[in-house]
Design a protein around this motif. Structure first.
Motif, PDB file in Angstrom:
ATOM      1  N   PRO A  33       0.818  -1.218   0.000  1.00  0.00           N
ATOM      2  CA  PRO A  33       0.000   0.000   0.000  1.00  0.00           C
ATOM      3  C   PRO A  33       0.854   1.271   0.000  1.00  0.00           C
ATOM      4  N   PHE A  64      -1.112  -0.208  -7.457  1.00  0.00           N
ATOM      5  CA  PHE A  64      -0.800  -0.611  -6.077  1.00  0.00           C
ATOM      6  C   PHE A  64      -2.085  -1.068  -5.395  1.00  0.00           C
ATOM      7  N   GLU A  66      -3.685  -0.489  -2.378  1.00  0.00           N
ATOM      8  CA  GLU A  66      -4.594   0.538  -1.863  1.00  0.00           C
ATOM      9  C   GLU A  66      -3.782   1.662  -1.232  1.00  0.00           C
ATOM     10  N   GLY A  67      -4.471   2.772  -0.942  1.00  0.00           N
ATOM     11  CA  GLY A  67      -3.811   3.884  -0.282  1.00  0.00           C
ATOM     12  C   GLY A  67      -3.733   3.654   1.205  1.00  0.00           C
ATOM     13  N   VAL A  90      -4.432   5.549 -12.067  1.00  0.00           N
ATOM     14  CA  VAL A  90      -4.132   4.730 -10.893  1.00  0.00           C
ATOM     15  C   VAL A  90      -5.038   3.502 -10.931  1.00  0.00           C
ATOM     16  N   ASN A  92      -6.075   0.254  -8.468  1.00  0.00           N
ATOM     17  CA  ASN A  92      -6.026  -0.293  -7.104  1.00  0.00           C
ATOM     18  C   ASN A  92      -6.822  -1.582  -6.994  1.00  0.00           C
ATOM     19  N   ARG A  93      -6.527  -2.333  -5.955  1.00  0.00           N
ATOM     20  CA  ARG A  93      -7.394  -3.459  -5.628  1.00  0.00           C
ATOM     21  C   ARG A  93      -8.656  -2.917  -4.957  1.00  0.00           C
ATOM     22  N   SER A  95     -10.295   0.929  -3.627  1.00  0.00           N
ATOM     23  CA  SER A  95     -10.062   2.373  -3.565  1.00  0.00           C
ATOM     24  C   SER A  95     -10.535   2.868  -2.205  1.00  0.00           C
ATOM     25  N   VAL A  99      -6.927   8.261  -1.735  1.00  0.00           N
ATOM     26  CA  VAL A  99      -6.574   8.189  -3.154  1.00  0.00           C
ATOM     27  C   VAL A  99      -7.765   8.628  -4.019  1.00  0.00           C
ATOM     28  N   ASP A 112     -10.539   0.403  -9.820  1.00  0.00           N
ATOM     29  CA  ASP A 112     -10.289  -0.521  -8.711  1.00  0.00           C
ATOM     30  C   ASP A 112     -10.899  -1.885  -8.993  1.00  0.00           C
ATOM     31  N   THR A 116      -4.027  -6.544  -8.193  1.00  0.00           N
ATOM     32  CA  THR A 116      -2.834  -5.772  -8.583  1.00  0.00           C
ATOM     33  C   THR A 116      -1.575  -6.632  -8.620  1.00  0.00           C
TER      34      THR A 116
END
Lengths: 274, 393
Positions: A33, A64, A66-67, A90, A92-93, A95, A99, A112, A116
Motif C-alpha cells: 500500500p 498498487f 490501496e492507499g 491509478v 487499485n485493488r 479504492s 486516493v 479498482d 494488482t
C-alpha cells in the motif's frame, strides 16, 4: 490478457464513457500500500519509500493495492498534477478515501477491483472507460497444480534446471495444460503419476487462480486449477521423482514460509486447506 | 445515486469548476459508500488548516481552488499552526507564519469565517439535534454527534470543503439511523472525575476502534468531561459517535434490538495503567492545557486555581482556547496571563512546538496521543492540579 476492473473516476452519470482512457500506458507497480504523503515526491514523481522506492510514476499507470497514511496524501496527488508528474491513471485493488479524493481533485483516472499482483513494471496496459483493461503481450496459459497430502503433511518439490520456468524453486506437482488434454483433474492425476509415481486421489478442487509468472522469461499469467489430493502412506514411502525435480520434502503447511517457492504456491495451499 | 435536476446541473459544471469538482467528490464518495442521495447540510467545519500538517501541497491546492470557489453555508476552520495575533511570542518561524497566512487568506477568499477552533460548538456554532453537518475535526464530530445529537461523518479536509461549496453531503454512515447503534458496551464500575474521562477515552477508543461505544454506570458528566472523553476516543481509536446511558440525547434508541453487543467492564485501575503507559516524562518544560480548546468554565477553573499563588520560574504554561472564548472571558484570561500564555486559534498538536520544547505536560488524552508523533515530545499525562502545581508554589 483482458482484466475486468471498475472505473471510479472520471465519473459517468451524465453520459456514459466507453472509449479508451489509457492507450498503451507503461505500468509501474508498488506491491505494498502507498502513502502519497512521505511516499511520493510531487516535484519529481519519484517514489521515496517502501518496496518501490526510486521508481518514477510520472506519465505511467501506477498500480498498487490501496492507499494508506495521512489524508494530506490527496493534496500530494494534486501536487504531482501541478508539477507535471501525475500518473496517467491509478489502478487499485480497493479504492479508499485518500486516493479517491486525490484522484478527483487532480483529474487522475482511477480504477479498482483489480488483482494488482498480476502486474509487473514495464507492462503495457490499455484501459477502457467501462473499466476493462488489456494487458498487452501477456499471454494466459492454463495449468494444474496438485498439492499432495499424506499423514498431515504436504509434498513440495524443487524444480530442476531442465524445466521451463522457476528453476531451483519449490513448487507443488504442476504442469501446463494444452487444449487436447481433457479434464483438468485427469491432467492433474497424470502429472502426479509422471512426477512422483504415486496414485493421486483428488479430494478437493480449489477455485481458479490467476498468478503472474515472475520467474519465467515470457510475459505470462498462469491460470492455475488447484487440486488437493491424498496419497496412501505406502505410495508416499515408495515415491520417486523424475527429471523435472531435484529434491522433495514432506512438510507441515505452516513450514512453507521458509521455502523459496514458485509464485502463488502459498495462495494455492491456503485456498485448498482452509 | 439519485441527483435532483439542480444537482445534475451542478455536476455538469453549469455553476462553475469548483462546484463541479466538489460535486464529483461528493457523488463519487457516495457511490463508493452506498449513499442513495445527497442531503443538505447546515454547516461545515474544515480540517487541513495548519501549514504544519498540509504543507506546500495543501497550500497550493487551496490557493488554486480559491480562484473560483465560494462556500454556500456557514463554514469555520480547524486550528492553524499559530495564534494569528501573537505568533512571534510563541516562537513560530517567520517563513512558517507567511505560508500559514497564505492558507488562511485562501480560505477567507472562499468566504469561510476565520473562526479557527476544534470547538465550534463553544464559539457560536452550536448545532441542534437532528441537523446534518459536514464537520472534519474528529473531536468536534464526536461532540456534535454524541452530545448534541446532530449528524456528521468524520469528513476529510477536501470532502468538508466540497460540502461547504455545494451545501450538501452524501447520505451514508452516521447520517442514517441504523448506523448510530452501539457496537460495544462499557460498564464503568466507578464514578469518574474530570481527568478520568481523558484516560477512559484513551482506553475505550483503543478497544472500540471505529465502532460506537455505549457507556453504562456514569451518573453525571459535565459537557467538559464529555468533550474530553470524545476527543480521546477519536484519537486513540476513530470513534465518531458514542452514547452515555441517561445522559446523551440518543442513548434511548442506541442499543440494537438483538443481543450480542460485546460488554467490557472498566475498572478504575485500568485508567492508571493507561496513564503510566502514555507518560514518558516526569520533568517537563511546558504545560499545555486546552485540547480540545478550553471552554469558559475550564478557563475559569484554571484562573481560580492560580489566583494569588506564587509563580515558579522554570516551567511555562500555555492554555489554548478559541478566540471567541478568549475575548469573552477577559477576567479569567487576565489572571492566567500573569502565570503563562492564553493562546488562541492554534493548539499544541498542530503548531511547531518542537522548535523550542522537548517535553510537555498535558491533561488531554487526545494531545497525549498525538504529541509524541506529531511534535516529537516526551509527555507527562496528568491531571490539571498536578500540572498547574508545577507552575505555581
Amino acid at each position: 490478457m483482458i482484466i475486468e476492473g471498475r472505473r471510479v473516476y472520471p465519473m459517468g452519470g451524465i453520459k456514459e464513457r466507453g472509449g479508451l482512457i489509457v492507450d498503451r500506458g507503461e505500468v509501474v507497480v508498488s506491491p505494498s500500500p502507498v502513502s502519497f504523503l512521505g511516499g511520493v515526491d510531487p516535484q519529481t514523481g519519484i517514489i521515496t519509500d517502501g518496496e518501490a522506492k526510486g521508481k518514477s510514476i510520472a506519465g505511467k499507470v501506477f498500480v498498487f493495492p490501496e492507499g494508506r497514511g495521512s489524508t494530506v496524501g490527496s493534496y500530494v496527488m494534486y501536487g504531482l498534477k501541478r508539477y507535471g508528474n501525475a500518473p496517467l491513471a491509478v489502478v487499485n485493488r480497493r479504492s479508499e478515501i485518500i486516493v479517491t479524493v486525490g484522484a478527483i481533485i487532480s483529474g487522475i483516472p482511477l480504477f479498482d477491483r483489480v488483482d494488482t499482483s498480476l502486474f509487473l513494471d514495464g507492462d503495457i496496459l490499455s484501459i477502457r472507460g467501462d473499466g476493462s483493461m488489456e494487458l498487452h503481450d501477456v499471454d494466459v496459459k492454463d495449468a494444474v497444480t496438485v498439492i499432495l497430502r499424506s499423514r498431515e503433511k504436504i509434498l513440495i518439490l524443487k524444480r530442476s534446471d531442465k524445466v521451463g520456468s522457476c528453476r531451483g524453486r519449490w513448487a507443488g506437482v504442476s504442469g501446463h495444460v494444452e487444449d487436447e488434454d481433457g479434464s483438468f483433474s485427469a491432467r492433474g492425476i497424470t502429472e502426479v503419476k509422471e512426477e512422483t509415481g504415486m496414485q493421486a486421489n483428488i479430494v478437493r478442487e480449489g477455485p481458479v487462480l490467476d498468478i503472474r509468472d515472475t520467474c519465467g522469461e515470457k510475459k505470462r499469467i498462469w491460470r492455475i486449477h488447484p487440486f488437493l489430493a491424498d496419497v496412501s502412506s505406502e505410495d508416499a514411502d515408495r515415491m520417486r521423482i523424475d527429471w523435472e525435480h531435484t529434491e522433495y520434502r514432506w512438510i507441515r503447511p505452516e513450514e512453507l514460509d521458509s521455502y523459496h517457492t514458485a509464485p502463488g504456491l502459498a495462495d494455492v495451499v491456503k485456498l485448498l486447506l482452509t | 445515486m439519485y441527483l435532483s435536476r439542480e444537482e445534475e446541473r451542478m455536476l455538469a459544471g453549469e455553476e462553475g469548476e469548483a462546484v463541479r469538482k466538489s460535486m464529483e467528490i461528493l457523488v463519487t464518495l457516495g457511490d463508493i459508500y452506498g449513499a442513495g442521495r445527497l442531503i443538505p447540510v447546515k454547516s461545515a467545519q474544515v480540517s487541513g488548516v495548519s501549514y504544519k500538517t498540509i504543507g506546500d501541497a495543501g497550500l497550493e491546492y487551496l490557493e488554486d481552488l480559491s480562484a473560483d470557489a465560494k462556500v454556500r453555508i456557514r463554514t469555520t476552520l480547524n486550528p492553524p499552526g499559530m495564534d494569528m495575533e501573537q505568533w512571534k511570542e510563541l516562537y513560530v518561524p517567520e517563513d512558517f507564519a507567511e505560508k500559514q497566512m497564505r492558507i488562511l487568506n485562501a480560505y477567507a477568499k472562499m468566504g469561510i469565517e476565520l473562526s479557527c477552533t476544534c470547538t465550534p460548538y463553544l464559539a457560536g456554532n452550536r448545532p441542534k439535534a437532528g441537523e446534518h453537518l459536514a464537520w472534519a475535526e474528529s473531536s468536534a464530530v464526536s461532540f456534535a454527534n454524541s452530545v448534541l445529537g446532530a449528524r456528521t461523518n468524520r469528513e476529510g479536509g477536501p470532502s468538508a470543503l466540497a460540502a461547504a461549496i455545494t451545501g450538501r453531503t452524501a447520505e451514508f454512515a452516521l447520517h442514517l439511523n441504523e448506523n448510530r447503534k452501539a457496537t460495544v458496551i462499557f460498564d464503568v464500575n466507578f464514578e469518574p472525575d474530570y481527568f478520568d474521562y481523558a484516560m477512559l477515552g484513551v482506553v475505550a477508543g483503543r478497544i472500540a476502534g471505529g465502532g460506537v461505544p455505549y457507556f453504562r454506570g456514569i451518573k453525571q458528566a459535565s459537557e467538559d468531561s464529555l468533550k474530553s472523553l470524545g476527543a480521546a476516543m477519536a484519537a486513540s481509536g476513530s470513534v465518531a459517535l458514542y452514547h452515555v446511558e441517561g445522559i446523551t440525547p440518543e442513548y434511548g434508541t442506541a442499543l440494537p434490538d438483538k443481543d450480542g453487543v460485546k460488554r467490557i467492564p472498566v475498572e478504575e485501575g485500568m485508567l492508571e495503567d493507561e496513564r503510566e503507559k502514555i507518560t514518558t516524562a516526569d520533568d517537563v518544560e511546558l504545560i499545555t492545557v486546552g485540547c480540545p480548546h478550553s471552554s469558559p468554565e475550564e478557563l475559569r477553573n484554571i484562573a481560580a486555581f492560580l489566583r494569588g499563588k506564587k509563580r515558579k520560574d522554570k516551567v511555562e504554561l500555555w492554555v489554548y482556547t478559541s478566540r471567541v472564548v478568549k475575548e469573552t472571558e477577559r477576567e479569567a484570561v487576565d489572571i492566567i496571563e500573569q502565570y503563562g500564555k492564553v493562546v488562541a486559534d492554534t493548539c499544541m498538536v498542530v503548531s511547531p512546538l518542537e522548535v523550542r520544547f522537548r517535553s510537555v505536560g498535558t491533561n488531554s488524552g487526545k494531545a497525549a496521543s498525538y504529541l509524541p508523533g506529531l511534535c516529537h515530545q516526551n509527555v507527562l499525562f496528568a491531571d490539571l492540579k498536578t500540572l498547574l502545581g508545577m507552575v505555581v508554589e
